[in-house]
Design an enzyme around this catalytic site. Structure first.
Site, mmCIF file in Angstrom:
data_model
loop_
_atom_site.group_PDB
_atom_site.id
_atom_site.type_symbol
_atom_site.label_atom_id
_atom_site.label_comp_id
_atom_site.label_asym_id
_atom_site.label_seq_id
_atom_site.Cartn_x
_atom_site.Cartn_y
_atom_site.Cartn_z
ATOM 1 N N GLU A 111 81.390 94.984 -35.683
ATOM 2 C CA GLU A 111 80.827 96.329 -35.771
ATOM 3 C C GLU A 111 81.915 97.296 -36.226
ATOM 4 O OE1 GLU A 111 77.258 97.079 -32.852
ATOM 5 O OE2 GLU A 111 79.093 96.891 -31.696
ATOM 6 N N SER B 182 74.013 100.047 -37.965
ATOM 7 C CA SER B 182 72.937 100.580 -38.808
ATOM 8 C C SER B 182 72.092 99.471 -39.434
ATOM 9 C CB SER B 182 73.518 101.496 -39.889
ATOM 10 O OG SER B 182 74.279 102.533 -39.305
ATOM 11 N N ASN C 27 71.334 96.070 -28.229
ATOM 12 C CA ASN C 27 72.024 96.821 -27.184
ATOM 13 C C ASN C 27 71.256 98.116 -26.946
ATOM 14 O OD1 ASN C 27 73.832 98.031 -25.444
ATOM 15 N ND2 ASN C 27 75.350 98.496 -27.023
ATOM 16 N N MET C 28 70.689 98.256 -25.759
ATOM 17 C CA MET C 28 69.894 99.444 -25.448
ATOM 18 C C MET C 28 70.742 100.651 -25.062
ATOM 19 S SD MET C 28 66.842 98.781 -26.104
ATOM 20 C CE MET C 28 65.515 97.579 -26.161
ATOM 21 N N LYS C 29 72.034 100.437 -24.838
ATOM 22 C CA LYS C 29 72.918 101.529 -24.421
ATOM 23 C C LYS C 29 72.279 102.293 -23.258
ATOM 24 C CE LYS C 29 75.165 101.783 -28.906
ATOM 25 N NZ LYS C 29 75.741 102.622 -29.965
ATOM 26 N N GLY D 228 75.936 103.742 -35.681
ATOM 27 C CA GLY D 228 75.090 104.921 -35.539
ATOM 28 C C GLY D 228 74.936 105.757 -36.789
ATOM 29 N N HIS E 26 82.839 97.113 -26.499
ATOM 30 C CA HIS E 26 82.159 98.004 -27.441
ATOM 31 C C HIS E 26 83.021 99.231 -27.718
ATOM 32 C CE1 HIS E 26 79.186 100.764 -29.140
ATOM 33 N NE2 HIS E 26 78.479 99.680 -29.445
#
Length: 254
Positions: A168, A212, A9-11, A174, A96
């Site tokens: 997640e 992570s 996921n490149m966000k 993160g 998300h």
């Protein structure tokens, strides 16, 4: 047997057509020897057409990071499933934690998106996970069951096999390190038990871990019985890093 799966996921980190082209053109050749692993990318929304053009004719899947709960209508700023189909995309990210926390997406809206994606033959990658670290397996399962029951109450049982769950835990997104390996396996096992209890065939549903992920923890995570792959974040911004993760999954699961 469930085919291993690795996604990224490149966000809103890699946002220009040039950046996206550079990443894809570097990454695609690195994945040529890993046909035993499915791969997908959720690029920045403004680069979807660029992504579609570069991935045409490859097995590298892609799609948007969000979609509207309705096919069309007065939904300013949303992305229609009709646009997803028009781009020949095959995945869509739904639910998300950032969509829920920053944009206040409701569970009922997310459930509608899941159902719409499935009805239109688009694979939803549905993000689930508890907000805080659970104290034991019962607490963990109860937290996940509440989410799954609310999100999937309207789908047909036969549609379960077309769902991808991205586990997640919100407290691990993160962060410097992932959740503990045994905790990850407990969560994945609990998700399969929940699917079975709801009448679905849990043996067909792919469940991947995100939070992570790195080269240092990838092998240990995917070595777990109920983990089918990985959902990569910023670590995968370097093409070789993403390819290394795919290689690890191939060696461990392929």
């Amino acid at each position: 047997m469930r085919k291993p799966l690795v996604g990224i996921n490149m966000k809103n980190y890699i946002n220009t057509r040039a950046q996206t082209s550079e990443w894809l053109e570097a990454t695609i050749p690195l994945l040529e020897n890993f046909s035993d692993v499915d791969t997908f990318i959720f690029p920045s929304m403004g680069t979807l057409e660029t992504t579609a053009n570069l991935l045409a004719g490859t097995s590298f899947g892609f799609g948007p990071q969000n979609m509207a709960p309705e096919k069309s209508g007065p939904l300013t700023g949303e992305f229609s499933v009709e646009s997803i189909i028009d781009l020949n995309a095959n995945y869509v990210e739904i639910g998300h934690a950032e969509r829920k926390n920053l944009f206040h997406e409701k569970t009922s809206e997310i459930a509608k998106k899941i159902k719409l994606a499935l009805d239109e033959k688009i694979t939803p990658v549905v993000c689930v996970g508890e907000e805080v670290h659970a104290n034991d397996t019962n607490e963990l399962k109860n937290a996940l069951k509440k989410q799954i029951e609310a999100l999937f109450q309207t789908i047909n049982l036969a549609q379960w096999e077309n769902v991808v769950l991205a586990y997640e835990p919100e407290w691990a997104i993160g962060k410097a390190s992932s959740a503990e390996t045994n905790y990850i396996e407990s969560a994945h096992q609990a998700l399969r038990e929940i699917i079975r209890e709801l009448g679905g065939d849990e043996t067909l549903v792919r469940i991947i871990y995100g939070g992570s992920v790195s080269k240092e923890n990838a092998a240990e995570i995917v070595r777990q019985k109920n983990v089918d792959g990985l959902f990569v974040g910023r670590f995968g911004h370097k093409p070789q890093n993403f390819a290394d993760i795919v290689s690890i999954v191939s060696k461990t699961k392929g």
